[in-house]
Design a protein around this motif. Structure first.
Motif, PDB file in Angstrom:
ATOM      1  N   ALA A  58      17.377 -14.081 -34.534  1.00  0.00           N
ATOM      2  CA  ALA A  58      18.212 -15.251 -34.792  1.00  0.00           C
ATOM      3  C   ALA A  58      17.540 -16.221 -35.758  1.00  0.00           C
ATOM      4  O   ALA A  58      18.212 -16.896 -36.540  1.00  0.00           O
ATOM      5  N   LEU A  59      16.192 -16.277 -35.721  1.00  0.00           N
ATOM      6  CA  LEU A  59      15.444 -17.174 -36.610  1.00  0.00           C
ATOM      7  C   LEU A  59      15.056 -16.500 -37.924  1.00  0.00           C
ATOM      8  O   LEU A  59      14.432 -17.134 -38.779  1.00  0.00           O
ATOM      9  N   GLY A  60      15.411 -15.239 -38.045  1.00  0.00           N
ATOM     10  CA  GLY A  60      15.082 -14.519 -39.279  1.00  0.00           C
ATOM     11  C   GLY A  60      13.661 -13.993 -39.312  1.00  0.00           C
ATOM     12  O   GLY A  60      13.179 -13.568 -40.372  1.00  0.00           O
ATOM     13  N   ASN A  61      12.977 -13.992 -38.177  1.00  0.00           N
ATOM     14  CA  ASN A  61      11.605 -13.458 -38.112  1.00  0.00           C
ATOM     15  C   ASN A  61      11.664 -11.960 -37.794  1.00  0.00           C
ATOM     16  O   ASN A  61      11.366 -11.528 -36.680  1.00  0.00           O
ATOM     17  N   TYR A  62      12.076 -11.177 -38.774  1.00  0.00           N
ATOM     18  CA  TYR A  62      12.381  -9.768 -38.507  1.00  0.00           C
ATOM     19  C   TYR A  62      11.144  -8.961 -38.136  1.00  0.00           C
ATOM     20  O   TYR A  62      11.218  -8.065 -37.278  1.00  0.00           O
ATOM     21  N   ASN A  63      10.043  -9.233 -38.771  1.00  0.00           N
ATOM     22  CA  ASN A  63       8.819  -8.493 -38.442  1.00  0.00           C
ATOM     23  C   ASN A  63       8.385  -8.772 -36.993  1.00  0.00           C
ATOM     24  O   ASN A  63       7.957  -7.860 -36.271  1.00  0.00           O
ATOM     25  N   ASP A  64       8.489 -10.027 -36.593  1.00  0.00           N
ATOM     26  CA  ASP A  64       8.154 -10.369 -35.201  1.00  0.00           C
ATOM     27  C   ASP A  64       9.128  -9.726 -34.221  1.00  0.00           C
ATOM     28  O   ASP A  64       8.748  -9.294 -33.123  1.00  0.00           O
ATOM     29  N   TYR A  81      17.831   0.108 -30.741  1.00  0.00           N
ATOM     30  CA  TYR A  81      18.922  -0.518 -31.499  1.00  0.00           C
ATOM     31  C   TYR A  81      18.435  -1.790 -32.171  1.00  0.00           C
ATOM     32  O   TYR A  81      18.756  -2.062 -33.344  1.00  0.00           O
ATOM     33  N   GLY A  82      17.624  -2.597 -31.441  1.00  0.00           N
ATOM     34  CA  GLY A  82      17.110  -3.841 -32.010  1.00  0.00           C
ATOM     35  C   GLY A  82      16.224  -3.601 -33.212  1.00  0.00           C
ATOM     36  O   GLY A  82      16.290  -4.350 -34.202  1.00  0.00           O
ATOM     37  N   ILE A  83      15.407  -2.555 -33.153  1.00  0.00           N
ATOM     38  CA  ILE A  83      14.542  -2.233 -34.296  1.00  0.00           C
ATOM     39  C   ILE A  83      15.393  -1.882 -35.506  1.00  0.00           C
ATOM     40  O   ILE A  83      15.141  -2.361 -36.636  1.00  0.00           O
ATOM     41  N   SER A  84      16.410  -1.041 -35.286  1.00  0.00           N
ATOM     42  CA  SER A  84      17.286  -0.641 -36.398  1.00  0.00           C
ATOM     43  C   SER A  84      17.984  -1.856 -37.006  1.00  0.00           C
ATOM     44  O   SER A  84      18.075  -1.993 -38.242  1.00  0.00           O
ATOM     45  N   ARG A  85      18.457  -2.738 -36.134  1.00  0.00           N
ATOM     46  CA  ARG A  85      19.161  -3.923 -36.616  1.00  0.00           C
ATOM     47  C   ARG A  85      18.225  -4.846 -37.390  1.00  0.00           C
ATOM     48  O   ARG A  85      18.594  -5.384 -38.448  1.00  0.00           O
ATOM     49  N   ALA A  86      17.001  -5.037 -36.866  1.00  0.00           N
ATOM     50  CA  ALA A  86      16.041  -5.904 -37.546  1.00  0.00           C
ATOM     51  C   ALA A  86      15.650  -5.334 -38.901  1.00  0.00           C
ATOM     52  O   ALA A  86      15.520  -6.083 -39.890  1.00  0.00           O
ATOM     53  N   LEU A  87      15.457  -4.021 -38.946  1.00  0.00           N
ATOM     54  CA  LEU A  87      15.119  -3.385 -40.230  1.00  0.00           C
ATOM     55  C   LEU A  87      16.256  -3.561 -41.236  1.00  0.00           C
ATOM     56  O   LEU A  87      16.021  -3.855 -42.430  1.00  0.00           O
ATOM     57  N   PHE A  88      17.477  -3.371 -40.757  1.00  0.00           N
ATOM     58  CA  PHE A  88      18.642  -3.529 -41.637  1.00  0.00           C
ATOM     59  C   PHE A  88      18.736  -4.959 -42.158  1.00  0.00           C
ATOM     60  O   PHE A  88      18.908  -5.192 -43.355  1.00  0.00           O
TER      61      PHE A  88
END
Length: 475
Positions: A331-337, A458-465
């Motif tokens: 939600a905060l855009g911290n995709y790597n975290d 699913y969360g990993i895939s979404r964050a990577l996308f």
């Protein structure tokens, strides 16, 4: 009679009874009222004064032993107290305060979790001394022992006798509390509520009674009334550790109710006030994290979860905590975290198919260890009766014959070894009980938990996308 000769006869009697068989003592522990009593089986009374000792001398000796027993009881040394009381029960059944001895022995056995023996003692008192001043105490002890054995209907049967025979408010309040718990366990929620409402607000069981009433209304889906009772509980001044625990329990339940009602601010308010020393404090932190997430307070989600993960690294809520942490970071855009948080779930549960096998293994282990615990309980009871047969000779006079002094030393060594063995076996029993509780908790967790690994993937895939989308827009 020559006083010295009288004492020697008494000491000889004690020496002779030291080597009595285990059966004789076990019979003492298994005394019960006739079959028409409130539980237990029929039995015979133990013989009264033996070998023709002077009753006055035995009365004085019994008074002294009873005083020693009461001193142990004041220090909560229930086992040592029982030792002293057994001596009177076994060797002087004509003692003028025998009803008090039986009552205290039943209490000690109850505190030592020897519930069957306790029930038999109380039944003996009810049959042998129907007009005793300890009758109400014996009935209460009987109710508590049946409840401890999960014999709820039998406990309720005793309760209805108590309310007819006793007018002592303290006994009535505790009896009502136990009866309320019995009805709650039997899912008779209306009965539980009606009985618990009669517990006095001056009783030590008042707080717990209120909590059970609140939970009972919740079980009946009467949320509004349940919330009112929980609010009454949290308004109580915290004057003891026991009340603090009940107030925290009420806050936790109330917070979760507010969450389900989508009153997230109210949920956070209650959960944030729970003591960090509470046994379910980590559940409070997790509940706060969900509430912050629903309120889009993502920084607070991360802050709360960081505290949860730091303070409870091996938490049973670990996978759910990392999932929420990933959600907040996305939600905060911290995709790597977010990816790091989700991957932590995968590390915790590398094989998503392993749970059923684990449950089967744990369940099998539970069955085996439960059987071992029951066998160990029987062994401990036997050791306890052996230990009680080793009678102490301290304090019975100065002119003790030499051979009795030597016998006393032999007994001292025997009792010392027996106590060490008993303590070792009790430690083993407690260890096994804790292990069973932990295994059961693990099994239930794996059986009921959601497939957090699937969510994590699913969360990993979404964050990577989303990270790739963000990078593209940046370019």
């Amino acid at each position: 009679m020559n006083p010295s000769g009288s004492k020697n006869i008494y000491y000889c009697f004690i020496a002779l009874t030291i080597c009595c068989s285990l059966i004789a003592l076990f019979a003492t522990l298994t005394i019960a009222a006739p079959s028409e009593s409130l539980g237990g089986e029929a039995s015979q009374s133990v013989p009264a004064v033996k070998y023709g000792q002077d009753p006055r001398e035995l009365e004085r000796a019994a008074d002294k032993i009873l005083k020693q027993a009461e001193n142990h009881l004041k220090k909560s040394e229930f086992w040592l107290c029982a030792q002293e009381l057994i001596i009177i029960m076994d060797y002087y059944q004509s003692y003028s305060q025998l009803d008090k001895v039986v009552h205290l022995l039943g209490l000690c056995l109850l505190e030592e979790q020897l519930y069957t023996a306790s029930i038999r003692m109380y039944n003996f008192l009810l049959k042998k001394f129907p007009k005793s001043q300890y009758l109400a105490d014996a009935l209460l002890g009987l109710e508590k022992a049946f409840y401890a054995q999960q014999e709820h209907k039998q406990a309720l049967r005793v309760y209805y006798v108590i309310i007819k025979k006793s007018n002592q408010s303290k006994i009535l309040d505790e009896a009502r509390y136990v009866a309320g718990q019995c009805h709650y366990q039997l899912k008779n929620y209306d009965m539980a509520i009606n009985i618990l409402k009669d517990v006095s607000n001056q009783s030590e069981f008042y707080d717990s009674a209120l909590y059970t009433i609140a939970i009972s209304y919740l079980k009946k889906s009467n949320v509004a009334t349940s919330v009112d009772y929980f609010r009454n509980i949290i308004s109580l001044p915290v004057i003891s550790a026991e009340r603090r625990k009940i107030v925290d329990n009420a806050r936790l339940t109330l917070g979760l109710i507010y969450y389900e009602l989508r009153a997230y601010q109210a949920a956070n308010h209650q959960l944030s006030k729970i003591s960090s020393q509470h046994e379910n404090y980590q559940d409070a932190l997790l509940g706060m994290s969900w509430s912050h997430l629903k309120l889009n307070e993502y920084e607070n989600v991360i802050k709360t979860l960081d505290k949860l993960i730091k303070e409870f690294p091996g938490s049973e809520n670990a996978e759910e905590s990392y999932f929420l942490l990933g959600q907040a970071h996305i939600a905060l855009g911290n995709y790597n975290d977010a990816i790091a948080a989700y991957r932590r779930i995968v590390e915790l549960f590398p094989d998503r198919q392993s749970a059923p096998g684990l449950i089967k293994k744990v369940s099998h282990s539970l069955r085996n260890q439960q059987n071992q615990v029951e066998e160990l309980k029987v062994q401990i009871l036997i050791e306890e009766t052996k230990l009680l047969d080793a009678i102490p000779l301290n304090g019975y006079g100065e002119d003790v014959p030499k051979y009795l002094v030597e016998e006393k030393q032999r007994l001292h060594d025997f009792r010392k070894n027996m106590i060490q063995k008993l303590l070792a076996e009790r430690d083993q029993l407690l260890y096994m009980q804790r292990q069973i509780a932990d295994l059961l908790k693990t099994a239930e967790r794996h059986e009921r938990r959601k497939d957090w690994r699937g969510y994590a993937e699913y969360g990993i895939s979404r964050a990577l996308f989303l990270r790739e989308i963000g990078a593209s827009r940046g370019n």
